[in-house]
Design a protein around this motif. Structure first.
Motif, PDB file in Angstrom:
ATOM      1  N   PHE A 136       0.843  -1.199   0.000  1.00  0.00           N
ATOM      2  CA  PHE A 136       0.000   0.000   0.000  1.00  0.00           C
ATOM      3  C   PHE A 136       0.877   1.247   0.000  1.00  0.00           C
ATOM      4  N   ARG A 137       0.511   2.212  -0.813  1.00  0.00           N
ATOM      5  CA  ARG A 137       1.314   3.429  -0.902  1.00  0.00           C
ATOM      6  C   ARG A 137       0.453   4.669  -0.663  1.00  0.00           C
ATOM      7  N   GLN A 138       1.125   5.706  -0.183  1.00  0.00           N
ATOM      8  CA  GLN A 138       0.544   7.038  -0.073  1.00  0.00           C
ATOM      9  C   GLN A 138       1.342   7.943  -1.001  1.00  0.00           C
ATOM     10  N   LYS A 139       0.677   8.403  -2.025  1.00  0.00           N
ATOM     11  CA  LYS A 139       1.330   9.145  -3.111  1.00  0.00           C
ATOM     12  C   LYS A 139       2.395   8.243  -3.747  1.00  0.00           C
ATOM     13  N   ASP A 140       3.670   8.581  -3.620  1.00  0.00           N
ATOM     14  CA  ASP A 140       4.719   7.790  -4.257  1.00  0.00           C
ATOM     15  C   ASP A 140       5.488   6.923  -3.262  1.00  0.00           C
ATOM     16  N   ARG A 141       5.053   6.876  -2.009  1.00  0.00           N
ATOM     17  CA  ARG A 141       5.806   6.146  -0.987  1.00  0.00           C
ATOM     18  C   ARG A 141       5.019   4.927  -0.501  1.00  0.00           C
ATOM     19  N   TRP A 142       5.650   3.749  -0.593  1.00  0.00           N
ATOM     20  CA  TRP A 142       5.023   2.525  -0.105  1.00  0.00           C
ATOM     21  C   TRP A 142       5.177   2.491   1.408  1.00  0.00           C
ATOM     22  N   VAL A 143       4.065   2.335   2.127  1.00  0.00           N
ATOM     23  CA  VAL A 143       4.088   2.532   3.581  1.00  0.00           C
ATOM     24  C   VAL A 143       3.675   1.304   4.396  1.00  0.00           C
ATOM     25  N   SER A 144       2.928   0.383   3.829  1.00  0.00           N
ATOM     26  CA  SER A 144       2.447  -0.734   4.655  1.00  0.00           C
ATOM     27  C   SER A 144       2.120  -1.954   3.798  1.00  0.00           C
ATOM     28  N   GLN A 145       1.850  -3.042   4.493  1.00  0.00           N
ATOM     29  CA  GLN A 145       1.487  -4.296   3.827  1.00  0.00           C
ATOM     30  C   GLN A 145       0.074  -4.669   4.270  1.00  0.00           C
ATOM     31  N   LEU A 146      -0.905  -4.353   3.413  1.00  0.00           N
ATOM     32  CA  LEU A 146      -2.314  -4.577   3.729  1.00  0.00           C
ATOM     33  C   LEU A 146      -2.938  -5.711   2.915  1.00  0.00           C
ATOM     34  N   ASP A 147      -2.245  -6.153   1.872  1.00  0.00           N
ATOM     35  CA  ASP A 147      -2.788  -7.137   0.933  1.00  0.00           C
ATOM     36  C   ASP A 147      -2.059  -8.464   1.120  1.00  0.00           C
ATOM     37  N   TRP A 148      -2.822  -9.550   1.156  1.00  0.00           N
ATOM     38  CA  TRP A 148      -2.232 -10.843   1.498  1.00  0.00           C
ATOM     39  C   TRP A 148      -2.754 -11.954   0.591  1.00  0.00           C
ATOM     40  N   CYS A 149      -1.931 -12.976   0.493  1.00  0.00           N
ATOM     41  CA  CYS A 149      -2.356 -14.233  -0.122  1.00  0.00           C
ATOM     42  C   CYS A 149      -2.202 -15.317   0.937  1.00  0.00           C
ATOM     43  N   LEU A 150      -3.283 -16.000   1.250  1.00  0.00           N
ATOM     44  CA  LEU A 150      -3.290 -17.059   2.246  1.00  0.00           C
ATOM     45  C   LEU A 150      -3.630 -18.385   1.568  1.00  0.00           C
ATOM     46  N   VAL A 151      -2.963 -19.444   1.983  1.00  0.00           N
ATOM     47  CA  VAL A 151      -3.251 -20.766   1.423  1.00  0.00           C
ATOM     48  C   VAL A 151      -3.362 -21.778   2.556  1.00  0.00           C
ATOM     49  N   SER A 152      -4.066 -22.847   2.296  1.00  0.00           N
ATOM     50  CA  SER A 152      -4.145 -23.934   3.269  1.00  0.00           C
ATOM     51  C   SER A 152      -2.749 -24.482   3.534  1.00  0.00           C
ATOM     52  N   ASP A 153      -2.506 -24.881   4.764  1.00  0.00           N
ATOM     53  CA  ASP A 153      -1.180 -25.340   5.144  1.00  0.00           C
ATOM     54  C   ASP A 153      -0.714 -26.503   4.277  1.00  0.00           C
ATOM     55  N   ASP A 154      -1.626 -27.403   3.915  1.00  0.00           N
ATOM     56  CA  ASP A 154      -1.232 -28.568   3.130  1.00  0.00           C
ATOM     57  C   ASP A 154      -1.103 -28.276   1.637  1.00  0.00           C
ATOM     58  N   SER A 155      -1.327 -27.029   1.222  1.00  0.00           N
ATOM     59  CA  SER A 155      -1.235 -26.701  -0.199  1.00  0.00           C
ATOM     60  C   SER A 155      -0.024 -25.830  -0.521  1.00  0.00           C
ATOM     61  N   ARG A 156       0.809 -25.536   0.484  1.00  0.00           N
ATOM     62  CA  ARG A 156       1.931 -24.638   0.219  1.00  0.00           C
ATOM     63  C   ARG A 156       2.938 -25.238  -0.756  1.00  0.00           C
ATOM     64  N   SER A 157       3.026 -26.562  -0.822  1.00  0.00           N
ATOM     65  CA  SER A 157       3.923 -27.178  -1.796  1.00  0.00           C
ATOM     66  C   SER A 157       3.414 -26.985  -3.223  1.00  0.00           C
ATOM     67  N   SER A 158       2.136 -26.602  -3.362  1.00  0.00           N
ATOM     68  CA  SER A 158       1.564 -26.372  -4.684  1.00  0.00           C
ATOM     69  C   SER A 158       1.860 -24.969  -5.214  1.00  0.00           C
ATOM     70  N   VAL A 159       2.383 -24.086  -4.350  1.00  0.00           N
ATOM     71  CA  VAL A 159       2.669 -22.714  -4.774  1.00  0.00           C
ATOM     72  C   VAL A 159       3.997 -22.684  -5.525  1.00  0.00           C
ATOM     73  N   GLN A 160       3.925 -22.392  -6.808  1.00  0.00           N
ATOM     74  CA  GLN A 160       5.125 -22.330  -7.636  1.00  0.00           C
ATOM     75  C   GLN A 160       5.798 -20.966  -7.524  1.00  0.00           C
ATOM     76  N   SER A 161       4.995 -19.900  -7.520  1.00  0.00           N
ATOM     77  CA  SER A 161       5.557 -18.552  -7.429  1.00  0.00           C
ATOM     78  C   SER A 161       4.515 -17.603  -6.854  1.00  0.00           C
ATOM     79  N   PHE A 162       5.016 -16.501  -6.303  1.00  0.00           N
ATOM     80  CA  PHE A 162       4.146 -15.459  -5.766  1.00  0.00           C
ATOM     81  C   PHE A 162       4.866 -14.131  -5.930  1.00  0.00           C
TER      82      PHE A 162
END
Length: 246
Positions: A136-162
């Motif tokens: 998340f940014r305010q004007k041109d400065r990135w200030v926080s982490q508000l956006d997330w990707c959550l996966v089931s614990d048993d599916s993390r091996s299926s994540v190729q890239s993020f």
């Protein structure tokens, strides 16, 4: 006429659930995954509701045979990701660039523990390192982490890239998130689910694909015997032809 990706996916959609600020769906070709596009308002917004977190929990519990993949702007700041590390899955977390915690973050952290969900942001898994930039940014400065990707614990091996895309053509103050899942060879249970989702398996026990048997009284015995003799001759001829070619 060219087709966009969303048009190609549209016919794959099934089990769609629309909730306030959330869309949940499955894909017929990959029924092992349950996708959730989620928005949760900030606590000081008149649009905030605890129901948003309850819907996530409900969807995860309602589909226990599917692996959850949840992505979106949840206005949650969670600096202590190492609390969600899993030695069993060989997954750890790097230090989060966002050092601040808010109430949405505390609630989401508790929800992850309750529903066995894990963030992909900032995660390390064996030989893979997933993106963890601010979102998340305010004007041109990135200030926080508000956006997330959550996966089931048993599916993390299926994540190729993020990836967290701070530079993208859409005019917004949020970074875009993208995730790639590995297409593992399906197991027997996955094949059953796929055939059911494609409509190739009857949904009820009252549906039959076989023809009804012919009653014995309806069979013309003379004609049946004649047809049987003809079939026997044809089989014999084919066998002779096969012997000749050898």
């Amino acid at each position: 006429m060219p087709y966009s990706l969303k048009n190609l996916l549209f016919d794959q959609l099934c089990n769609v659930v629309l909730e306030k600020d959330q869309v949940w769906f499955s894909l017929r070709s990959y029924p092992m995954y349950r996708f959730g596009a989620v928005y949760i308002a900030p606590r000081d917004s008149p649009f905030y509701s605890d129901d948003s977190n309850a819907v996530i929990q409900e969807q995860v519990y309602a589909n226990p045979t599917q692996k959850s993949v949840i992505i979106g702007d949840v206005n949650a700041r969670m600096p202590h990701l190492q609390q969600l590390a899993s030695g069993e899955r060989n997954t750890t977390y790097r230090e989060n660039p966002d050092k601040t915690e808010n109430q949405n973050g505390k609630t989401l952290m508790a929800l992850c523990k309750e529903c066995n969900l894990r963030p992909v942001n900032n995660a390390n898994r064996e030989d893979k390192v997933f993106d963890g930039k601010l979102t998340f940014r305010q004007k041109d400065r990135w200030v926080s982490q508000l956006d997330w990707c959550l996966v089931s614990d048993d599916s993390r091996s299926s994540v190729q890239s993020f990836s967290i895309h701070q530079k993208h053509p859409v005019h917004t103050n949020h970074a875009a998130l993208s995730i790639t899942l590995v297409n593992h060879p399906p197991v027997l249970n996955d094949l059953f689910q796929r055939s059911s989702a494609l409509g190739q398996y009857p949904d009820t026990s009252t549906e039959y694909t076989a023809k009804k048997p012919t009653p014995e009284r309806a069979i013309d015995r003379v004609r049946f015997g004649q047809e049987l003799d003809t079939a026997a001759v044809e089989i014999g001829q084919r066998l002779s032809e096969t012997d000749d070619t050898q």
